[in-house]
Each structure stands twice: as structure tokens, then as C-alpha cells.
Design a protein around this motif. Sequence first.
Motif, PDB file in Angstrom:
ATOM      1  N   GLU A 191     -46.641  94.296 -51.247  1.00  0.00           N
ATOM      2  CA  GLU A 191     -45.971  92.931 -50.721  1.00  0.00           C
ATOM      3  C   GLU A 191     -47.355  92.005 -50.104  1.00  0.00           C
ATOM      4  O   GLU A 191     -48.071  92.510 -49.740  1.00  0.00           O
ATOM      5  CB  GLU A 191     -45.167  93.399 -49.524  1.00  0.00           C
ATOM      6  CG  GLU A 191     -44.438  92.285 -48.870  1.00  0.00           C
ATOM      7  CD  GLU A 191     -43.510  91.381 -49.546  1.00  0.00           C
ATOM      8  OE1 GLU A 191     -43.941  90.698 -50.293  1.00  0.00           O
ATOM      9  OE2 GLU A 191     -42.459  91.674 -49.591  1.00  0.00           O
ATOM     10  N   THR A 192     -47.013  90.749 -50.288  1.00  0.00           N
ATOM     11  CA  THR A 192     -47.782  89.738 -49.874  1.00  0.00           C
ATOM     12  C   THR A 192     -47.619  89.024 -48.369  1.00  0.00           C
ATOM     13  O   THR A 192     -48.407  88.272 -48.090  1.00  0.00           O
ATOM     14  CB  THR A 192     -48.323  88.930 -50.928  1.00  0.00           C
ATOM     15  OG1 THR A 192     -47.258  88.092 -51.283  1.00  0.00           O
ATOM     16  CG2 THR A 192     -48.755  89.534 -52.147  1.00  0.00           C
ATOM     17  N   ASN A 193     -46.333  89.198 -48.305  1.00  0.00           N
ATOM     18  CA  ASN A 193     -45.843  88.479 -46.929  1.00  0.00           C
ATOM     19  C   ASN A 193     -44.518  89.187 -46.271  1.00  0.00           C
ATOM     20  O   ASN A 193     -44.251  90.262 -46.961  1.00  0.00           O
ATOM     21  CB  ASN A 193     -45.635  86.953 -47.126  1.00  0.00           C
ATOM     22  CG  ASN A 193     -44.525  86.702 -48.283  1.00  0.00           C
ATOM     23  OD1 ASN A 193     -43.411  87.430 -48.339  1.00  0.00           O
ATOM     24  ND2 ASN A 193     -44.830  85.612 -49.002  1.00  0.00           N
ATOM     25  N   ASP A 194     -44.083  88.667 -45.283  1.00  0.00           N
ATOM     26  CA  ASP A 194     -42.862  89.373 -44.717  1.00  0.00           C
ATOM     27  C   ASP A 194     -41.885  89.148 -45.231  1.00  0.00           C
ATOM     28  O   ASP A 194     -40.744  89.701 -44.957  1.00  0.00           O
ATOM     29  CB  ASP A 194     -42.714  89.102 -43.147  1.00  0.00           C
ATOM     30  CG  ASP A 194     -44.043  89.680 -42.368  1.00  0.00           C
ATOM     31  OD1 ASP A 194     -44.413  90.866 -42.753  1.00  0.00           O
ATOM     32  OD2 ASP A 194     -44.303  89.226 -41.259  1.00  0.00           O
ATOM     33  N   ALA A 195     -41.583  88.030 -46.101  1.00  0.00           N
ATOM     34  CA  ALA A 195     -40.260  87.471 -46.829  1.00  0.00           C
ATOM     35  C   ALA A 195     -39.970  88.442 -48.020  1.00  0.00           C
ATOM     36  O   ALA A 195     -41.084  89.135 -48.683  1.00  0.00           O
ATOM     37  CB  ALA A 195     -40.274  86.171 -46.979  1.00  0.00           C
ATOM     38  N   LYS A 196     -38.413  88.443 -48.195  1.00  0.00           N
ATOM     39  CA  LYS A 196     -38.317  89.217 -49.290  1.00  0.00           C
ATOM     40  C   LYS A 196     -37.587  87.930 -50.339  1.00  0.00           C
ATOM     41  O   LYS A 196     -36.941  87.248 -49.800  1.00  0.00           O
ATOM     42  CB  LYS A 196     -37.213  90.197 -48.970  1.00  0.00           C
ATOM     43  CG  LYS A 196     -37.836  91.468 -48.423  1.00  0.00           C
ATOM     44  CD  LYS A 196     -38.689  92.347 -49.501  1.00  0.00           C
ATOM     45  CE  LYS A 196     -39.220  93.254 -48.600  1.00  0.00           C
ATOM     46  NZ  LYS A 196     -40.662  92.939 -47.720  1.00  0.00           N
ATOM     47  N   SER A 197     -37.689  88.405 -51.544  1.00  0.00           N
ATOM     48  CA  SER A 197     -37.186  87.451 -52.555  1.00  0.00           C
ATOM     49  C   SER A 197     -35.654  87.957 -52.986  1.00  0.00           C
ATOM     50  O   SER A 197     -35.354  88.903 -52.862  1.00  0.00           O
ATOM     51  CB  SER A 197     -37.972  87.011 -53.736  1.00  0.00           C
ATOM     52  OG  SER A 197     -39.438  86.712 -53.270  1.00  0.00           O
ATOM     53  N   LEU A 198     -35.059  86.947 -53.699  1.00  0.00           N
ATOM     54  CA  LEU A 198     -33.663  87.310 -54.211  1.00  0.00           C
ATOM     55  C   LEU A 198     -33.613  86.931 -55.733  1.00  0.00           C
ATOM     56  O   LEU A 198     -34.308  85.915 -56.248  1.00  0.00           O
ATOM     57  CB  LEU A 198     -32.506  86.486 -53.330  1.00  0.00           C
ATOM     58  CG  LEU A 198     -32.604  86.694 -52.090  1.00  0.00           C
ATOM     59  CD1 LEU A 198     -31.263  85.755 -51.422  1.00  0.00           C
ATOM     60  CD2 LEU A 198     -32.093  88.198 -51.716  1.00  0.00           C
ATOM     61  N   GLY A 199     -32.933  87.654 -56.508  1.00  0.00           N
ATOM     62  CA  GLY A 199     -32.696  87.260 -57.799  1.00  0.00           C
ATOM     63  C   GLY A 199     -31.160  87.664 -58.262  1.00  0.00           C
ATOM     64  O   GLY A 199     -30.558  88.579 -57.588  1.00  0.00           O
ATOM     65  N   PHE A 200     -30.785  87.096 -59.384  1.00  0.00           N
ATOM     66  CA  PHE A 200     -29.279  87.163 -59.969  1.00  0.00           C
ATOM     67  C   PHE A 200     -29.515  87.049 -61.372  1.00  0.00           C
ATOM     68  O   PHE A 200     -30.220  86.134 -61.737  1.00  0.00           O
ATOM     69  CB  PHE A 200     -28.698  85.994 -59.198  1.00  0.00           C
ATOM     70  CG  PHE A 200     -27.214  86.017 -59.947  1.00  0.00           C
ATOM     71  CD1 PHE A 200     -26.197  86.786 -59.604  1.00  0.00           C
ATOM     72  CD2 PHE A 200     -26.935  85.042 -60.678  1.00  0.00           C
ATOM     73  CE1 PHE A 200     -25.014  86.682 -60.384  1.00  0.00           C
ATOM     74  CE2 PHE A 200     -25.595  84.842 -61.400  1.00  0.00           C
ATOM     75  CZ  PHE A 200     -24.560  85.634 -61.153  1.00  0.00           C
TER      76      PHE A 200
END
Length: 362
Positions: A191-200
Motif C-alpha cells: 500500500e502507498t496511502n491510507d485509501a482503498k480503491s474500488l473496482g467493478f
Amino acid sequence: MRFFTTILSLLLFIAPVFLNAQSIDSLSIEAAATPFQLSGAVDVYYGYDFSKPVGQDRLYTTQAYRHNEFNLNWGFLQADYATDRVRATLALHTGTYVQANYADEPNELTRLIAQANAGVRLAEDLWLDVGILPSHIGYESTFSGDNEIYTRALMAENSPYFETGAQLTAAVSDQVTLTFLVLNGWQNIQETNDAKSLGFGISYTPTAQLELSYNNYYGNEAPEGVEAKRRFFNNFNAGYTFSDRFSMGASADYGRQELFGSNEKGSWYAAMLLARYRLSNHFALAGRVEHYNDEDQIIVVTGTPAGFQTSSASLNFDYIPANNFLWRFEARGYDSKDRIFYGEEETEGNNLLLVTSFSVKF
């Protein structure tokens, strides 16, 4: 070679543990089934890049990465475990593709992992998998032998080959499959930051000949401590099999992101069309035309005024002496708006690649 010998020995050592394991009633494992499988592949190549890149590392690619050199593009060993309720995959790899594509991973050991995931069936036709997974985006796959053409399209090279996170897969019907993902980010393990990403993703197969899919990605691409830069990416794919000899495929990408050092948003887009014709049981021809436009240099940084605005065309010839073996020849030309191909003598706006490869899957 010593690395793969060690890994193969380890896998062969642990295989009997899986094969001789007692059935677990709660997971409904059938005693007659063999839940453990071992597979692998080797893709070796020789490529000649007419720009003669300094240091022999070819620009803007991860596949056929080295110029004027016989080398291993990608080799992997994969162990799969699957029952009707649980599944797991561990795949280790090496090659110049790994050298180029995993260069940003800070941990050298994680660069050796192609896949490492475990999954459970939550309900009929509903699976949850967690770990390092193949990308849900794109038309072409990582292994060259699974694609119509040896090298990857520009759009494949500049979208994720792998993802790390959790993936929920639902087979809604025989024709429709849905995928939902929560990810660490855009092709990264650590991980490079605290955020998580979303995909669909949604794939639709209305007939045996036609396959359609749409995939997207949304996430913050700024490193820790930097103002968020949100990326929204869309990918469309279509494939049609006209006969057992002739097939075609097409793909299109469009993405937007907030620019670093500015409050403005930039965008990029790409499109690709390919076709393959099987001349006989042992010979096949394929061609691909494409264009990639990243003037804002969000994905591909050139440091030139027009950024990466590049077209490419490929012609590929296959010799297929066995079902799991390919001897491939490809000629690929590039044409860019700026002079972005750095060679031994001067910078050019066009380039030519000739490459041949042996690939075996077992």
C-alpha cells in the motif's frame, strides 16, 4: 535456474500432504477428487529494437523488455488447490517482465509473487477471493501464449496486470458474471496511502461466439502525505469468434484523474483492434492496430510537449508444433507525435521492433 529448482522441489514435497489429506465433511470434499494441481509456463525471446535503446532496456514496455538479447520474458510455477467450497493459488515468477513491471515494489521478495490468494464459496455461484490476484481489467492476459499476438498492446502495458485486495465474483447466469473489488491501489502489492480503491466488472456472453465486458477502477493515486488525486478508469472489451479459424477482438479505455501540481483534471484514452486467422493446425497469422493518447502524461511520462500520443501496428506469425507450444515471430512498428524513442544516436518519433519467442505451458 536454482530458484525454480528449489521451488519445484518444495511443491513436489508438499503435494502428497494435499493429496493424502483426510476429507473434511464441513467443506464437502470428495475423497476421489484431486484438489491439488501444479502448472507452469516458460516464455523466452529474442528482440531487436531499431532505436537501439541505451542500456538495452526498451522504453514504454514490460514485455520483450531487453534489446538485442536472448532472455526469459516470463516464467512461472503455480500451485492450485480447489474443492467445491474453498480454493487457493500460489504462483511464483521471474523474468524481464517481472524486472520491468514490479520495479516500483519496495520489497524484493514480493516481486517474486505472481499470485497468492485464497477463496471461499459463500453461496451458489458466489465466491470471495483475497490476496494478490490477476487484474480484472483488459483484453489481453499476462502470458504471451494465451494472446493472439506476442507483445502486449499499449493499453495492456499501461493498465494493471495484477491487483491486491478482495474480489467478490457472482455468476448471475450462464451469460452474465459480476465482479466487485476492494484494492490496495492501481497495480501495487504494498500500500502507498491510507485509501482503498474500488473496482467493478461485468462480462456478458450472449452466444458461444460473442464475449463482451466492461470494467472500471476508482481510487486515490497520490502517495501518503500528498493531496488526494482521484483516478476513474473505464475499460470495454469485445471478442467474436467467426469460426474455428478466424476471430477478432477490440478494446477501448478512457480514464480521468486530478493532475499533480494542479487543480485541473486530465484524461487519457486508448483503442485497439486485432484479428487472428488459423491457416492450418500448425500455422496462424494475427494483426493488431492501436492508438494510445496520454497528452497529460498521467500514465506514461515522456517529458515532451505532446506527451505519449502513439500509434502501433503489429503482424504476428505462429508455428504451433504442439498444443502447448508456440514459436512466434512479430514485427511491430510505432509512430509517436513527439520524438520519444531514445537511441544510441538520436531521438526518434517512430520505431520498429522485431521479436521471436518460444513459449511452453505445462
